[in-house]
Design a protein around this motif. Structure first.
Motif, PDB file in Angstrom:
ATOM      1  N   ALA A   9      35.382  22.060 -58.461  1.00  0.00           N
ATOM      2  CA  ALA A   9      35.980  21.529 -57.360  1.00  0.00           C
ATOM      3  C   ALA A   9      34.892  20.133 -57.026  1.00  0.00           C
ATOM      4  CB  ALA A   9      36.107  22.417 -56.007  1.00  0.00           C
ATOM      5  N   VAL A  10      33.640  20.388 -57.129  1.00  0.00           N
ATOM      6  CA  VAL A  10      32.695  19.745 -57.079  1.00  0.00           C
ATOM      7  C   VAL A  10      32.750  18.301 -57.806  1.00  0.00           C
ATOM      8  CG1 VAL A  10      30.218  18.806 -57.053  1.00  0.00           C
ATOM      9  CG2 VAL A  10      30.815  21.147 -55.911  1.00  0.00           C
ATOM     10  N   PHE A  11      33.420  18.736 -59.315  1.00  0.00           N
ATOM     11  CA  PHE A  11      33.352  17.545 -60.128  1.00  0.00           C
ATOM     12  C   PHE A  11      34.816  17.381 -60.542  1.00  0.00           C
ATOM     13  CE2 PHE A  11      29.160  19.717 -61.134  1.00  0.00           C
ATOM     14  CZ  PHE A  11      28.342  18.721 -60.942  1.00  0.00           C
ATOM     15  N   ALA A  12      35.605  17.651 -59.579  1.00  0.00           N
ATOM     16  CA  ALA A  12      36.993  17.148 -59.877  1.00  0.00           C
ATOM     17  C   ALA A  12      37.239  15.684 -59.305  1.00  0.00           C
ATOM     18  CB  ALA A  12      37.883  18.011 -58.931  1.00  0.00           C
ATOM     19  N   PRO A  13      38.468  14.997 -59.766  1.00  0.00           N
ATOM     20  CA  PRO A  13      38.305  13.490 -59.667  1.00  0.00           C
ATOM     21  C   PRO A  13      38.445  13.133 -58.128  1.00  0.00           C
ATOM     22  CG  PRO A  13      39.576  14.064 -61.448  1.00  0.00           C
ATOM     23  CD  PRO A  13      39.068  15.436 -60.769  1.00  0.00           C
ATOM     24  N   VAL A  14      37.805  12.118 -57.782  1.00  0.00           N
ATOM     25  CA  VAL A  14      37.638  12.126 -56.145  1.00  0.00           C
ATOM     26  C   VAL A  14      38.883  11.493 -55.661  1.00  0.00           C
ATOM     27  CG1 VAL A  14      35.217  12.066 -56.292  1.00  0.00           C
ATOM     28  CG2 VAL A  14      36.174   9.874 -56.595  1.00  0.00           C
ATOM     29  N   GLY A  15      39.380  10.142 -56.614  1.00  0.00           N
ATOM     30  CA  GLY A  15      40.436   9.614 -56.192  1.00  0.00           C
ATOM     31  C   GLY A  15      40.607   8.728 -54.833  1.00  0.00           C
ATOM     32  N   ILE A 176      35.312  31.966 -51.654  1.00  0.00           N
ATOM     33  CA  ILE A 176      36.656  32.291 -51.307  1.00  0.00           C
ATOM     34  C   ILE A 176      37.763  31.238 -51.674  1.00  0.00           C
ATOM     35  CG2 ILE A 176      38.194  32.768 -49.480  1.00  0.00           C
ATOM     36  CD1 ILE A 176      35.718  34.168 -47.963  1.00  0.00           C
ATOM     37  N   ALA A 177      37.446  30.067 -51.369  1.00  0.00           N
ATOM     38  CA  ALA A 177      38.334  29.007 -51.431  1.00  0.00           C
ATOM     39  C   ALA A 177      38.366  28.964 -53.188  1.00  0.00           C
ATOM     40  CB  ALA A 177      37.750  27.377 -50.894  1.00  0.00           C
ATOM     41  N   ALA A 178      37.482  28.813 -53.717  1.00  0.00           N
ATOM     42  CA  ALA A 178      37.515  28.602 -55.168  1.00  0.00           C
ATOM     43  C   ALA A 178      38.412  29.795 -55.711  1.00  0.00           C
ATOM     44  CB  ALA A 178      36.287  28.647 -55.787  1.00  0.00           C
ATOM     45  N   ALA A 179      38.205  31.028 -55.279  1.00  0.00           N
ATOM     46  CA  ALA A 179      39.111  32.184 -55.677  1.00  0.00           C
ATOM     47  C   ALA A 179      40.494  32.076 -55.321  1.00  0.00           C
ATOM     48  CB  ALA A 179      38.660  33.368 -55.097  1.00  0.00           C
ATOM     49  N   SER A 180      41.096  31.150 -54.427  1.00  0.00           N
ATOM     50  CA  SER A 180      42.257  30.924 -54.180  1.00  0.00           C
ATOM     51  C   SER A 180      43.065  30.010 -55.311  1.00  0.00           C
ATOM     52  CB  SER A 180      42.469  30.132 -52.956  1.00  0.00           C
ATOM     53  OG  SER A 180      41.960  28.662 -53.059  1.00  0.00           O
ATOM     54  N   GLN A 181      42.140  29.469 -56.315  1.00  0.00           N
ATOM     55  CA  GLN A 181      42.504  28.848 -57.335  1.00  0.00           C
ATOM     56  C   GLN A 181      43.343  27.408 -57.030  1.00  0.00           C
ATOM     57  OE1 GLN A 181      41.803  30.050 -60.173  1.00  0.00           O
ATOM     58  NE2 GLN A 181      41.360  32.234 -59.451  1.00  0.00           N
ATOM     59  N   SER A 182      42.924  26.985 -55.715  1.00  0.00           N
ATOM     60  CA  SER A 182      43.206  25.422 -55.204  1.00  0.00           C
ATOM     61  C   SER A 182      42.102  24.651 -55.062  1.00  0.00           C
ATOM     62  CB  SER A 182      43.987  25.961 -53.768  1.00  0.00           C
ATOM     63  OG  SER A 182      44.177  24.301 -53.279  1.00  0.00           O
ATOM     64  N   ALA A 183      42.227  23.801 -56.083  1.00  0.00           N
ATOM     65  CA  ALA A 183      41.064  22.643 -55.927  1.00  0.00           C
ATOM     66  C   ALA A 183      41.143  22.028 -54.509  1.00  0.00           C
ATOM     67  CB  ALA A 183      41.123  21.831 -57.258  1.00  0.00           C
ATOM     68  N   ARG A 184      42.118  21.891 -54.172  1.00  0.00           N
ATOM     69  CA  ARG A 184      42.167  20.828 -52.996  1.00  0.00           C
ATOM     70  C   ARG A 184      41.852  21.673 -51.770  1.00  0.00           C
ATOM     71  NH1 ARG A 184      45.264  15.916 -52.761  1.00  0.00           N
ATOM     72  NH2 ARG A 184      46.300  15.589 -54.698  1.00  0.00           N
ATOM     73  N   LEU A 185      42.327  22.875 -51.870  1.00  0.00           N
ATOM     74  CA  LEU A 185      41.673  23.875 -50.600  1.00  0.00           C
ATOM     75  C   LEU A 185      39.990  23.767 -50.877  1.00  0.00           C
ATOM     76  CD1 LEU A 185      43.981  26.905 -50.179  1.00  0.00           C
ATOM     77  CD2 LEU A 185      43.270  24.869 -48.332  1.00  0.00           C
ATOM     78  N   GLN A 187      37.953  21.865 -52.118  1.00  0.00           N
ATOM     79  CA  GLN A 187      37.364  20.374 -51.612  1.00  0.00           C
ATOM     80  C   GLN A 187      37.206  20.366 -50.068  1.00  0.00           C
ATOM     81  OE1 GLN A 187      39.467  17.591 -54.053  1.00  0.00           O
ATOM     82  NE2 GLN A 187      38.835  18.727 -55.871  1.00  0.00           N
ATOM     83  N   GLU A 188      38.323  20.769 -49.490  1.00  0.00           N
ATOM     84  CA  GLU A 188      38.417  20.461 -47.952  1.00  0.00           C
ATOM     85  C   GLU A 188      37.495  21.588 -47.513  1.00  0.00           C
ATOM     86  OE1 GLU A 188      39.949  19.292 -44.440  1.00  0.00           O
ATOM     87  OE2 GLU A 188      39.656  18.527 -46.166  1.00  0.00           O
ATOM     88  N   GLU A 189      37.415  22.672 -47.989  1.00  0.00           N
ATOM     89  CA  GLU A 189      36.281  23.786 -47.537  1.00  0.00           C
ATOM     90  C   GLU A 189      34.978  23.389 -47.728  1.00  0.00           C
ATOM     91  OE1 GLU A 189      34.840  26.814 -45.821  1.00  0.00           O
ATOM     92  OE2 GLU A 189      36.807  27.083 -46.373  1.00  0.00           O
ATOM     93  N   ILE A 190      34.559  22.599 -48.755  1.00  0.00           N
ATOM     94  CA  ILE A 190      33.362  21.959 -48.856  1.00  0.00           C
ATOM     95  C   ILE A 190      33.156  20.950 -47.988  1.00  0.00           C
ATOM     96  CG2 ILE A 190      32.076  20.628 -50.487  1.00  0.00           C
ATOM     97  CD1 ILE A 190      33.135  21.948 -52.945  1.00  0.00           C
ATOM     98  N   ARG A 191      34.082  20.260 -47.630  1.00  0.00           N
ATOM     99  CA  ARG A 191      33.958  19.045 -46.614  1.00  0.00           C
ATOM    100  C   ARG A 191      33.656  19.510 -45.299  1.00  0.00           C
ATOM    101  NH1 ARG A 191      36.679  16.227 -42.837  1.00  0.00           N
ATOM    102  NH2 ARG A 191      38.416  17.399 -43.032  1.00  0.00           N
ATOM    103  N   LEU A 192      34.442  20.578 -45.022  1.00  0.00           N
ATOM    104  CA  LEU A 192      34.394  21.141 -43.608  1.00  0.00           C
ATOM    105  C   LEU A 192      33.065  22.069 -43.418  1.00  0.00           C
ATOM    106  CD1 LEU A 192      37.861  22.311 -43.178  1.00  0.00           C
ATOM    107  CD2 LEU A 192      36.908  20.745 -41.415  1.00  0.00           C
ATOM    108  N   GLN A 193      32.814  22.618 -44.600  1.00  0.00           N
ATOM    109  CA  GLN A 193      31.551  23.301 -44.458  1.00  0.00           C
ATOM    110  C   GLN A 193      30.379  22.395 -43.934  1.00  0.00           C
ATOM    111  OE1 GLN A 193      29.975  26.148 -44.088  1.00  0.00           O
ATOM    112  NE2 GLN A 193      32.024  27.313 -44.103  1.00  0.00           N
ATOM    113  N   ALA A 194      30.232  21.255 -44.806  1.00  0.00           N
ATOM    114  CA  ALA A 194      29.353  20.144 -44.448  1.00  0.00           C
ATOM    115  C   ALA A 194      29.365  19.557 -43.394  1.00  0.00           C
ATOM    116  CB  ALA A 194      29.383  19.168 -45.723  1.00  0.00           C
ATOM    117  N   ASP A 195      30.433  19.475 -42.635  1.00  0.00           N
ATOM    118  CA  ASP A 195      30.718  18.896 -41.143  1.00  0.00           C
ATOM    119  C   ASP A 195      30.254  19.962 -40.271  1.00  0.00           C
ATOM    120  OD1 ASP A 195      31.444  16.401 -41.969  1.00  0.00           O
ATOM    121  OD2 ASP A 195      33.837  16.814 -41.894  1.00  0.00           O
ATOM    122  N   ILE A 196      30.826  21.027 -40.247  1.00  0.00           N
ATOM    123  CA  ILE A 196      30.851  22.009 -39.244  1.00  0.00           C
ATOM    124  C   ILE A 196      29.819  23.135 -39.503  1.00  0.00           C
ATOM    125  CG2 ILE A 196      32.758  23.112 -39.395  1.00  0.00           C
ATOM    126  CD1 ILE A 196      32.971  22.891 -36.233  1.00  0.00           C
TER     127      ILE A 196
END
Length: 255
Positions: A9-15, A176-185, A187-196
């Motif tokens: 997820a970290v190294f997926a395309p940023v777009g 946990i998010a990575a285990a969901s097999q969803s790259a978007r989830l 990446q959003e989890e990473i963003r939210l963890q960093a925020d809050i």
């Protein structure tokens, strides 16, 4: 480079637009959360640019910004490259908390609870045993960090142990998010963890708080391992919302 879900997820395309900022944000969040370890070598510029879906010029600008922030070190010569530098825990968490209104905290917490719940639900449905091994390693690492925190005598040692626990908490939720097999989830989890994330666990500093969070984490992981999507979702959502309510109480107490 490891091929774990968080790394993918970290190294997926940023777009999207503003790609220099997007690359800086993606990598700085991953470093802050410990998803990229201190001293870890990043892929070569050409490989990293290709994986992130940006030009080498864009990547070099982003790496320059990360170097200026002290998050990346570039070494020349044989065995050189770009290496991660993990920052110390920032001391201004109280100031960061004061910058949020109660309504902003509640809104952000509601959003995060929805993401965490969805990730846990899908992880319970989709994860293979190998996908869950990182969760248990993180729980073991948390237990060791908590024991280190209890034994710490010097304030600097306690601060380092607390910082490690917060990073591990963030890593657990990203896994946990990575285990969901969803790259978007993820990446959003990473963003939210960093925020809050560091703020959300602020009310749990101290041995009793560590024990409570650990028990909640283990319950979530067990529900995922049992393949119980509803229970995993409910536990993950409640875990975030409980922390949010304590954070709001702390915010009001320090107003």
């Amino acid at each position: 480079m490891a091929g774990s879900g968080p790394h993918l997820a970290v190294f997926a395309p940023v777009g999207g637009a503003g790609r220099v900022d997007a690359v800086v944000r993606r990598l700085s969040d991953a470093i802050a959360l410990g998803l990229l370890a201190d001293g870890e070598q990043l892929p070569s510029e050409a490989e990293l640019a290709g994986r992130l879906g940006v030009s080498t010029v864009t990547l070099r600008e982003a790496l320059m910004a990360l170097r200026q922030q002290g998050l990346v070190e570039t070494r020349r010569g044989r065995g050189g490259g770009s290496f991660v530098r993990t920052p110390r825990e920032p001391p201004e968490l109280g100031a960061r908390l004061a910058a949020f209104t109660v309504d902003e905290l509640r809104d952000l917490g509601d959003h995060y609870a929805a993401i965490a719940g969805a990730a846990a639900r899908l992880a319970a449905r989709r994860a293979l045993p190998g996908d869950l091994a990182p969760l248990w390693r993180s729980l073991d690492d948390m237990a060791r960090a908590a024991r280190s925190s209890r034994r710490a005598v010097e304030p600097a040692q306690r601060a380092d142990s607390t910082a490690a626990l917060r990073r591990l908490d963030g890593r657990f939720h990203v896994e946990i998010a990575a285990a969901s097999q969803s790259a978007r989830l993820t990446q959003e989890e990473i963003r939210l963890q960093a925020d809050i994330g560091p703020l959300l666990w602020l009310p749990y500093d101290g041995p009793e708080g560590h024990d409570e969070v650990t028990a909640q984490h283990r319950a979530i992981a067990e529900a995922i391992r049992r393949g119980d999507p509803g229970q995993a979702r409910d536990l993950a959502e409640q875990h975030v919302l409980d922390a949010l309510e304590r954070l709001i109480e702390l915010r009001l107490a320090n107003a």
